[in-house]
Design a protein around this motif. Structure first.
Motif, PDB file in Angstrom:
ATOM      1  N   VAL A  75      15.407  29.981 -16.877  1.00  0.00           N
ATOM      2  CA  VAL A  75      15.904  29.247 -16.893  1.00  0.00           C
ATOM      3  C   VAL A  75      16.418  29.396 -15.491  1.00  0.00           C
ATOM      4  O   VAL A  75      16.586  28.392 -14.590  1.00  0.00           O
ATOM      5  N   PHE A  76      16.142  30.466 -13.887  1.00  0.00           N
ATOM      6  CA  PHE A  76      16.190  30.783 -12.531  1.00  0.00           C
ATOM      7  C   PHE A  76      15.364  30.254 -12.420  1.00  0.00           C
ATOM      8  O   PHE A  76      15.318  29.414 -10.915  1.00  0.00           O
ATOM      9  N   LEU A  77      13.806  29.644 -13.037  1.00  0.00           N
ATOM     10  CA  LEU A  77      13.239  29.079 -12.269  1.00  0.00           C
ATOM     11  C   LEU A  77      13.442  27.403 -12.396  1.00  0.00           C
ATOM     12  O   LEU A  77      13.215  26.369 -11.252  1.00  0.00           O
ATOM     13  N   GLY A  78      13.935  27.073 -13.175  1.00  0.00           N
ATOM     14  CA  GLY A  78      13.899  25.420 -13.606  1.00  0.00           C
ATOM     15  C   GLY A  78      15.204  25.556 -12.596  1.00  0.00           C
ATOM     16  O   GLY A  78      15.678  24.454 -11.491  1.00  0.00           O
ATOM     17  N   LEU A  79      16.372  26.349 -12.060  1.00  0.00           N
ATOM     18  CA  LEU A  79      17.428  25.990 -11.412  1.00  0.00           C
ATOM     19  C   LEU A  79      16.942  26.497  -9.826  1.00  0.00           C
ATOM     20  O   LEU A  79      17.803  25.459  -8.989  1.00  0.00           O
ATOM     21  N   SER A  80      16.496  27.267  -9.910  1.00  0.00           N
ATOM     22  CA  SER A  80      15.819  27.099  -8.157  1.00  0.00           C
ATOM     23  C   SER A  80      14.918  25.969  -7.774  1.00  0.00           C
ATOM     24  O   SER A  80      15.367  25.595  -6.352  1.00  0.00           O
ATOM     25  N   ALA A  81      14.270  25.208  -8.693  1.00  0.00           N
ATOM     26  CA  ALA A  81      13.154  24.267  -8.807  1.00  0.00           C
ATOM     27  C   ALA A  81      13.911  23.036  -8.106  1.00  0.00           C
ATOM     28  O   ALA A  81      13.941  21.774  -7.516  1.00  0.00           O
ATOM     29  N   PHE A  82      15.790  22.913  -9.332  1.00  0.00           N
ATOM     30  CA  PHE A  82      16.133  22.068  -8.412  1.00  0.00           C
ATOM     31  C   PHE A  82      17.059  21.698  -7.559  1.00  0.00           C
ATOM     32  O   PHE A  82      16.791  20.846  -6.521  1.00  0.00           O
ATOM     33  N   THR A  83      17.885  23.038  -7.159  1.00  0.00           N
ATOM     34  CA  THR A  83      18.440  23.603  -6.307  1.00  0.00           C
ATOM     35  C   THR A  83      17.530  23.125  -4.167  1.00  0.00           C
ATOM     36  O   THR A  83      17.654  22.838  -3.635  1.00  0.00           O
ATOM     37  N   PHE A  84      16.342  24.399  -5.082  1.00  0.00           N
ATOM     38  CA  PHE A  84      15.961  24.289  -3.675  1.00  0.00           C
ATOM     39  C   PHE A  84      14.068  23.132  -2.785  1.00  0.00           C
ATOM     40  O   PHE A  84      13.822  23.171  -2.213  1.00  0.00           O
ATOM     41  N   GLY A  85      14.723  22.455  -4.247  1.00  0.00           N
ATOM     42  CA  GLY A  85      13.589  21.534  -4.060  1.00  0.00           C
ATOM     43  C   GLY A  85      13.356  20.556  -2.559  1.00  0.00           C
ATOM     44  O   GLY A  85      12.076  19.767  -1.857  1.00  0.00           O
ATOM     45  N   ARG A  86      14.521  19.772  -2.843  1.00  0.00           N
ATOM     46  CA  ARG A  86      14.502  19.434  -1.726  1.00  0.00           C
ATOM     47  C   ARG A  86      15.161  20.188   0.194  1.00  0.00           C
ATOM     48  O   ARG A  86      14.255  19.747   0.975  1.00  0.00           O
ATOM     49  N   TRP A  87      15.125  20.827  -0.330  1.00  0.00           N
ATOM     50  CA  TRP A  87      14.683  22.319   0.717  1.00  0.00           C
ATOM     51  C   TRP A  87      13.246  22.309   1.098  1.00  0.00           C
ATOM     52  O   TRP A  87      12.811  22.153   2.471  1.00  0.00           O
ATOM     53  N   LEU A  88      12.943  22.678  -0.147  1.00  0.00           N
ATOM     54  CA  LEU A  88      11.226  22.506   0.155  1.00  0.00           C
ATOM     55  C   LEU A  88      10.465  21.467   0.672  1.00  0.00           C
ATOM     56  O   LEU A  88       9.721  21.633   1.313  1.00  0.00           O
ATOM     57  N   GLU A  89      10.844  20.141   0.457  1.00  0.00           N
ATOM     58  CA  GLU A  89      10.285  19.253   1.247  1.00  0.00           C
ATOM     59  C   GLU A  89      10.911  19.379   2.727  1.00  0.00           C
ATOM     60  O   GLU A  89       9.595  19.012   3.395  1.00  0.00           O
ATOM     61  N   GLU A  90      11.598  19.835   2.860  1.00  0.00           N
ATOM     62  CA  GLU A  90      11.968  19.883   4.681  1.00  0.00           C
ATOM     63  C   GLU A  90      11.248  20.777   5.469  1.00  0.00           C
ATOM     64  O   GLU A  90      10.725  20.662   6.419  1.00  0.00           O
ATOM     65  N   ALA A  91      11.368  22.423   4.886  1.00  0.00           N
ATOM     66  CA  ALA A  91      11.115  23.264   5.625  1.00  0.00           C
ATOM     67  C   ALA A  91       9.668  23.601   5.518  1.00  0.00           C
ATOM     68  O   ALA A  91       8.946  24.038   5.684  1.00  0.00           O
TER      69      ALA A  91
END
Lengths: 476, 40
Positions: A75-91
């Protein structure tokens, strides 16, 4: 150079002439590590006798309690991918992969403390929450990077990385067993100690990926791809169009003609159709994968020993891993939509045929059917990032992939529950154990037919959704 | 590119693939051995 500076996106831009075949090992280092999650079940039985050591005592954790550790992680795999996906593209991938290594390795250490002082909430927090966040970040960061390095073969590239996730269980399972054997004593089952060693080992191995990952330099394209791309985008800005000037974030670069902003992507029917496609493909596979050992023994009573059943599970893991690379690579040739058509049509046919193989008492046919089914289950995971790239471009593919992975979280919980519930219902209503799986197989075939329709409905994203830097990130 | 340069380029690629390939091969070998029980 400060550590934070080293992790910046601007510090991992490849110099001209960089060998792109050095990037997949960095991705594999991450995926081979986080793929350990699939092998977590090897800890289940030892975790039920932490206090009793040789046998469970009443104060020990029950299997149902322990089962939630893996579910929370998914569940947290999905939630973190959802939440941090945009940050990942920036960072950038290096920072995201470092965060993943810290969370995944640190999660093991917190879980070890939970086991040592026998506090299940600490295990949930450590392996489930922290580890799950590490899984989500580690899953999407390398995939998004490889898509940018291999625009000519995105299916092959993502298949290579996601194959590592399948292969991770093959390393994680024997490693965990060997460590528990080494540390077990008259007062300990060795789980806490194994968690500590695995946390440190995985962190170190993932750091190899952190140190070696690179992103393409400004305007980089493989030479063989340039001509094809020019033909595809015609009069759009001259190549390079996907360049990222040094030090600039992914969002700041000039977009491809077909790029779609992540916030816009989730408003398209294509995103939700692909969400359904992934969810149903995973649901159909994951529930049965978890029951493979008892299933083959109960469908062929007396014909398949527990040891042979364990061999069957191993064979399915190999098929799952190989399918990730083979099917995903094939999708570069036959196309993403057609590949999923094959997954769903052939999958439904094979699921519907499995009960017949059981009635014919043909174990070889049964094993062959399941190997193909599992290869397509793995293939479904590996092909989806390239499918997203085809639909939404490369600009936010990591973030969009992250949002799509919520389908996995749902399927990861719903699939096993569905399969277990149907089986229990059948047995409680007098159906023989060996026959109780038939209804499940027909249901899985039905789910795949629905997936076939969803995939059939996927058309190219309309041009009104495409990103236009002059209009801003959202369609107006 | 000279022969020396090619060797220089090839070495990090080989090392990188070995770092991930060896553990993966070990894992695959473990599972393959286990799978053999199915055919006995």
């Amino acid at each position: 150079m400060s550590a934070a500076g080293f992790l910046d996106r601007s510090r991992c831009i490849a110099p001209p002439g960089y060998d792109r075949w050095r990037v997949p090992p960095a991705a594999l280092a991450i995926h081979l590590s986080i793929g350990q999650a699939y092998a977590f079940s090897v800890f289940n039985l030892p975790l039920t006798k932490i206090l009793g050591v040789t046998a469970p005592v009443p104060e020990d954790w029950k299997l149902t309690t322990i089962g939630w550790i893996f579910s929370v992680a998914i569940v947290f795999l999905g939630l973190s991918a959802f939440t941090f996906g945009r940050w990942l593209e920036e960072a950038g991938p290096r920072k995201a992969m470092f965060a993943s290594a810290s969370c995944f390795g640190g999660g093991f250490l917190v879980a070890a403390l939970g086991v040592q002082i026998h506090q299940i909430w600490l295990v949930y927090l450590g392996y489930g929450v922290l580890g799950g966040i590490g899984l989500g970040l580690g899953y999407i960061a390398p995939v998004s990077t490889l898509i940018k390095w291999f625009p000519d073969r995105p299916g092959m590239a993502t298949g290579l990385a996601i194959m590592g996730f399948g292969g991770g269980a093959m390393i994680g399972s024997p490693l965990a067993v060997a460590l528990m054997d080494f540390f077990k004593s008259s007062t300990s089952v060795g789980v806490a100690e194994a968690f500590v060693v695995m946390g440190i080992l995985y962190f170190a191995f993932m750091m190899f990926g952190v140190f070696t990952v690179q992103v393409p330099g400004p305007g980089w394209l493989p030479a063989s791809y340039t001509a094809k791309r020019k033909a595809e985008f015609g009069a759009t800005p001259a190549v390079p169009t996907i360049g990222t000037p040094a030090g600039r974030s992914n969002a700041e670069r000039r977009p491809m003609a077909k790029d779609v902003h992540v916030n816009e992507a989730i408003r398209t029917p294509q995103f939700w159709l692909l969400w359904v496609v992934l969810c149903l493909n995973v649901t159909a596979g994951i529930g049965v994968l978890g029951q493979a050992s008892p299933m083959i023994q109960e469908m062929f009573p007396g014909g398949v020993s527990a040891q042979a059943a364990a061999g069957f599970v191993g064979l399915l893991s190999l098929a799952n891993m190989a399918g990730r690379f083979v099917w995903s690579s094939a999708s570069d040739i036959i196309g993403r939509r057609r590949t999923y058509m094959v997954y769903f049509a052939l999958g439904a046919l094979l699921y519907a045929s499995v009960p017949s193989a059981g009635r014919m008492e043909n174990a070889t046919l049964f094993v062959a059917f399941y190997c193909v089914i599992m290869s397509m289950y793995g293939g479904g995971f590996a092909t989806i990032p390239a499918y997203l790239r085809d639909q939404f471009g490369e600009m936010h593919v990591g973030a969009i992939h992250g949002r799509l992975l919520t389908a996995w979280s749902l399927a990861g919980v719903a699939g096993p529950v569905l399969v277990n519930y149907i089986r229990e219902y059948q047995i409680n209503h007098g159906v023989a154990k060996g026959d109780a799986y038939s209804a499940t197989m027909y249901l899985m075939a039905g789910l795949l037919v629905v997936g076939f329709v969803a995939n059939w409905l996927v058309q190219s994203v309309h041009a009104t959704h495409h990103y236009n830097p002059e209009r801003g990130p959202m369609r107006v | 590119m000279s022969e020396r340069d090619e060797t220089f380029e090839l070495r990090p690629r080989i090392i990188a693939w070995l770092v991930v390939g060896i553990p993966l091969a070990w894992g695959v070998a473990q599972v393959t051995i286990k799978s053999a029980a199915l055919f006995q």
